[in-house]
Design a protein around this motif. Structure first.
Motif, PDB file in Angstrom:
ATOM      1  N   ILE A 642       0.874  -1.169   0.000  1.00  0.00           N
ATOM      2  CA  ILE A 642       0.000   0.000   0.000  1.00  0.00           C
ATOM      3  C   ILE A 642       0.909   1.216   0.000  1.00  0.00           C
ATOM      4  O   ILE A 642       1.705   1.413   0.921  1.00  0.00           O
ATOM      5  CB  ILE A 642      -0.915   0.025   1.229  1.00  0.00           C
ATOM      6  N   ASP A 643       0.745   2.023  -1.062  1.00  0.00           N
ATOM      7  CA  ASP A 643       1.592   3.202  -1.254  1.00  0.00           C
ATOM      8  C   ASP A 643       0.994   4.385  -0.508  1.00  0.00           C
ATOM      9  O   ASP A 643      -0.206   4.413  -0.231  1.00  0.00           O
ATOM     10  CB  ASP A 643       1.640   3.500  -2.760  1.00  0.00           C
ATOM     11  N   ASP A 644       1.833   5.363  -0.217  1.00  0.00           N
ATOM     12  CA  ASP A 644       1.382   6.614   0.410  1.00  0.00           C
ATOM     13  C   ASP A 644       0.529   6.350   1.637  1.00  0.00           C
ATOM     14  O   ASP A 644      -0.476   7.025   1.873  1.00  0.00           O
ATOM     15  CB  ASP A 644       0.554   7.462  -0.563  1.00  0.00           C
ATOM     16  N   PHE A 645       0.893   5.347   2.425  1.00  0.00           N
ATOM     17  CA  PHE A 645       0.024   4.980   3.521  1.00  0.00           C
ATOM     18  C   PHE A 645      -0.107   6.111   4.536  1.00  0.00           C
ATOM     19  O   PHE A 645       0.849   6.767   4.885  1.00  0.00           O
ATOM     20  CB  PHE A 645       0.515   3.710   4.223  1.00  0.00           C
ATOM     21  N   ALA A 700       9.864   3.033   4.173  1.00  0.00           N
ATOM     22  CA  ALA A 700       9.718   4.480   4.350  1.00  0.00           C
ATOM     23  C   ALA A 700      10.133   5.194   3.071  1.00  0.00           C
ATOM     24  O   ALA A 700      11.162   4.887   2.480  1.00  0.00           O
ATOM     25  CB  ALA A 700      10.573   4.969   5.522  1.00  0.00           C
ATOM     26  N   GLU A 701       9.328   6.167   2.666  1.00  0.00           N
ATOM     27  CA  GLU A 701       9.619   6.907   1.433  1.00  0.00           C
ATOM     28  C   GLU A 701      10.114   8.301   1.781  1.00  0.00           C
ATOM     29  O   GLU A 701       9.763   8.854   2.815  1.00  0.00           O
ATOM     30  CB  GLU A 701       8.349   7.136   0.624  1.00  0.00           C
ATOM     31  N   GLY A 702      10.880   8.863   0.899  1.00  0.00           N
ATOM     32  CA  GLY A 702      11.268  10.269   1.013  1.00  0.00           C
ATOM     33  C   GLY A 702      12.246  10.552   2.136  1.00  0.00           C
ATOM     34  O   GLY A 702      12.165  11.602   2.771  1.00  0.00           O
TER      35      GLY A 702
HETATM   36 CA    CA Z   1       4.459   6.991  -2.394  1.00  0.00          CA
END
Ligand code: CA
Ligand code: C2E
Ligand code: CA
Length: 744
Positions: A642-645, A700-702
């Motif tokens: 699940i992206d951008d959770f 973790a993104e970004g």
């Molecule tokens: Ca994302």
């Protein structure tokens, strides 16, 4: 119309010349002549009647002796007399030649009849010694011909599109010209009133007929319409009448009246009535009835044509699904509103509303449900707008409200708020399923717009901004949006060719395992190498691709390129590599996504377990049966994330049910780890704890700072990506990075 033909009469009459006697052969002769409808008369040179069958059969209602003696030229219409006499002279001058003539003749009751006359001069024939004149009453034939030709003339006018009122006038004239006695009028229903459309009925009668009562006991027209048959009252004095009507006919000196219903051609229902009033007691003849019938049917045809035309006009200007004005009518209204504004100086507003993510709903729930939803949405929109304002359906899921004479932008803003409030209630589908709709709305006040389409384009641009800013909101137009809107149009246009022209490239952002501190995978991120505008980021075109439906093709392409490129790298071991590929909501809604993915994996010999499909949380909200769709993908053996959770407001209960393997913590939360908003940062704890409880991996993104990296490690997050490690890079750079095997 005199006609002379050569040819001697050579028949029974001339062969049996015993007209003076009273023998058996004469009786035979008489019987023969009186049994045919023609009258045969034998006259001498002085026009004295020697013999006539008219004496026997009472032609034109005259007593039999009328036809004895000299031919009754005084019964001939004075206008026709010279011609008849000329034909007589001609017959005298041409023995044996058949001479034909036609004349109107007065009957005993004063009515005029069309008579055809044929004479053969057999004066010199010693056996006959007279001129044989055959006359025939052709009134019915001529009447029918006249009626048919006037009918054809009116029909032609109908066909040429003459307005119904003019046709009604034509029909009044037709009736009088075809011998109908009395004052004819034509009434047609308009709403519940029977309005006079043509004719000379006295004012008092018109007003009486017009009243919206429709009571058969009250007026003849109403009775004719109710019974759907003509009503004839020869003597109104003797008839049972409504007292009000009796007073009117007495005052107007009306003695007879009849009404003929006018029935709709399509429905058969009465649409009006023809009325004939006479000062004498008249019983309509069969011909008069026929004339009235013809007039009634002509009016009915005109009414039908007008109805079809207005229906066509309505269809051309309205949307069939919602019944709302369509784009063409809206453009017309906006043009008019702009033009009027120059005179009044009033403020005008346009609200451009687009149902959020409607395509996804439509694709997943089916077009029938989509249609129902649009109708229900239109109803809610109409309910918040005042009836004098225009609500139009602009296109698929786009609606436009035109507000005239508003005080300023406050009013449309309030209206948009009311709409948002109205949309808080779910739409309940058949079967009880509830659907929530939101709308992105662009507001443009009329400014220096020259035409409605410019103004609409501005409202549309503001609506797109509302979409870009996260949907379900109102954005007021400002002039900078004009360029953005143009750019978007350009993008739409170019994007349709981007795949075919091989303009899409894939960049890869390394994914780091936080335990080991080394690269274990990469996320494929699409870029568009635009021929004029250079490298474009997905933010500029992925949403557009969703909207115009090319996202499926785009997604297929990216997956294919990523699998091909990565399997070509020697530094990559497909068995252990994590390849992340983004999948849009529309793709998840496509029933054959699993087949498409399976085929791609097979084509490149990439192990399913090394592919990670990333679906945004908000996308999953839009998919109708996300569990089924994801389960089918899982059966392939691929991993799901699940992206951008944390940004999609989905419930924990929902997350627990979804068959996924990974949660990607949105970069806004990661950024908050060392930012000023500590509370936001703590969401990362919650997400990691939640994922742990559900046995899901976390990524973790970004990640941009060492502080963030340390925090994530401390919180036992599994994977990370971000500028701290590497920006998304082309394949070559990824290969170099992997080869150097950096550590963090
Ligand atoms: Ca994302
Ligand atoms: P995403 O899947 O959340 O991708 C991560 C985005 O964050 C990427 O933007 C990436 O360049 C950016 N990013 C990575 N590290 C950092 C960082 O440290 N700081 C900041 N500020 N940003 C970072 P990008 O490549 O512009 O992609 C934007 C979005 O476009 C993606 O968000 C994804 O939702 C979508 N997208 C990209 N490629 C595809 C694709 O092939 N198919 C679909 N359906 N969507 C795609
Ligand atoms: Ca992603």
């Amino acid at each position: 119309m005199a006609r002379a033909t050569d040819g001697r009469r050579d028949d029974a009459m001339t062969g049996e010349p015993e007209h003076q006697g009273a023998g058996g052969s004469e009786r035979w002769f008489r019987n023969l002549l009186t049994s045919i409808s023609d009258t045969v008369t034998l006259v001498d040179r002085e026009l004295r009647v020697l013999y006539t069958t008219g004496a026997v059969n009472g032609v034109l209602g005259y007593p039999t002796d009328f036809w004895q003696g000299v031919l009754p030229f005084d019964a001939v219409h004075p206008d026709d007399l010279p011609r008849v006499l000329a034909d007589w002279e001609r017959s005298l001058a041409s023995p044996g030649v058949e001479v034909s003539s036609e004349s109107r003749m007065r009957a005993a009751d004063g009515s005029w009849h069309d008579i055809s006359i044929t004479g053969v001069n057999l004066l010199d024939d010693p056996e006959v010694g007279g001129v044989v004149i055959t006359t025939r009453n052709i009134t019915a034939l001529r009447q029918a011909e006249r009626l048919a030709s006037s009918q054809a003339a009116v029909l032609e006018r109908v066909a040429r599109g003459a307005p119904t009122t003019e046709i009604a006038g034509d029909c009044i004239e037709l009736m009088h010209r075809n011998g109908l006695r009395g004052i004819a009028s034509i009434y047609l229903l308009e709403g519940d009133r029977l309005e006079l459309r043509a004719g000379d009925a006295p004012r008092s009668v018109r007003d009486w007929v017009r009243e919206p009562v429709r009571d058969p006991a009250r007026s003849l027209c109403d009775r004719a319409m109710a019974t759907e048959t003509p009503v004839v009252i020869v003597d109104l004095g003797m008839a049972e009448l409504d007292e009000g009507l009796r007073a009117i006919v007495a005052a107007e000196g009306i003695r007879s009246a009849w009404s003929v219903p006018i029935a709709s051609i399509s429905s058969g229902r009465p649409v009006g009535s023809l009325s004939i009033l006479a000062e004498e007691a008249v019983e309509p003849t069969a011909h008069e009835r026929q004339v009235a019938d013809v007039a009634a049917s002509l009016v009915a045809i005109a009414v039908e044509r007008e109805r079809n035309e207005s229906q066509l006009a309505h269809q051309a200007l309205h949307d069939a699904l919602t019944g709302l004005p369509n784009r063409a009518l809206l453009l017309d209204r906006t043009d008019h509103a702009l033009a009027r504004r120059e005179a009044t100086g009033a403020s005008l507003a346009l609200l451009f509303c687009d149902v959020d993510r409607f395509k996804v709903i439509n694709d997943s729930l089916g077009h029938n449900v989509g249609d129902q939803l649009l109708v229900a949405f239109a109803d809610r929109l109409r309910a918040v707008v005042s009836p004098t304002d225009t609500v139009a359906r602009f296109g698929g899921d786009e609606f436009v409200v035109l507000l005239e004479e508003v005080a300023g932008p406050e009013e449309p803003v309030r209206l948009a708020e009311q709409l948002a409030a109205a949309l808080e209630e779910p739409f309940v589908l058949a079967g009880g399923k509830e659907v929530y709709l939101t709308a992105s709305i662009g507001l443009a006040m009329a400014d220096d717009h020259a035409a409605g389409d410019e103004w609409l384009r501005d409202a549309d641009a503001a609506m797109y901004r509302a979409k870009d800013e996260g949907r379900n909101r109102l954005v007021l137009f400002d002039t900078q949006m004009r360029d953005a809107a143009l750019r978007r149009l350009q993008v739409e246009h170019d994007l349709r060719r981007a795949v075919a022209r091989d303009e899409l490239v894939v960049h890869y952002q390394p994914v780091i395992d936080l335990d080991r501190g080394s690269i274990v995978g990469a996320e494929a991120l699409v870029r568009w190498q635009h021929p004029e505008r250079g490298l474009l980021s997905p933010a500029e075109f992925v949403a557009v691709a969703e909207d115009i439906g090319t996202i499926g093709e785009l997604g297929r392409h990216v997956l294919d390129v990523a699998l091909r490129e990565l399997s070509s790298l020697e530094v990559v071991d497909p068995a252990t590599f994590h390849l992340g590929v983004n999948v849009s909501a529309r793709q998840v809604s496509e029933p054959d996504l699993d087949q498409m993915v399976g085929a791609a994996l097979e084509r490149h010999g990439w192990p399913p377990s090394s592919l990670l499909l990333e679906v945004t949380e908000s996308a999953l909200v839009e998919v109708d049966h996300p569990v089924e769709a994801l389960a089918r993908l899982q059966e392939l053996g691929v991993q799901l994330a699940i992206d951008d959770f944390g940004t999609g407001h989905s419930s924990l209960a929902r997350l627990g049910r979804l068959p996924v393997d990974w949660v990607k913590v949105d970069q806004s939360f990661v950024g908050a780890l060392d930012g000023p908003d500590r509370r936001l940062g703590r969401i990362v704890d919650a997400v990691i704890a939640l994922a742990g409880a559900l046995d899901l991996g976390t990524s973790a993104e970004g990640v941009e700072t060492h502080a963030q990296l340390d925090e994530l490690r401390r919180k036992r997050c599994h994977l990370a990506q971000g500028y701290l490690f590497s920006k998304p890079v082309p394949l070559d750079e990824l290969r170099d990075l992997l080869a150097s095997d950096p550590r963090w």
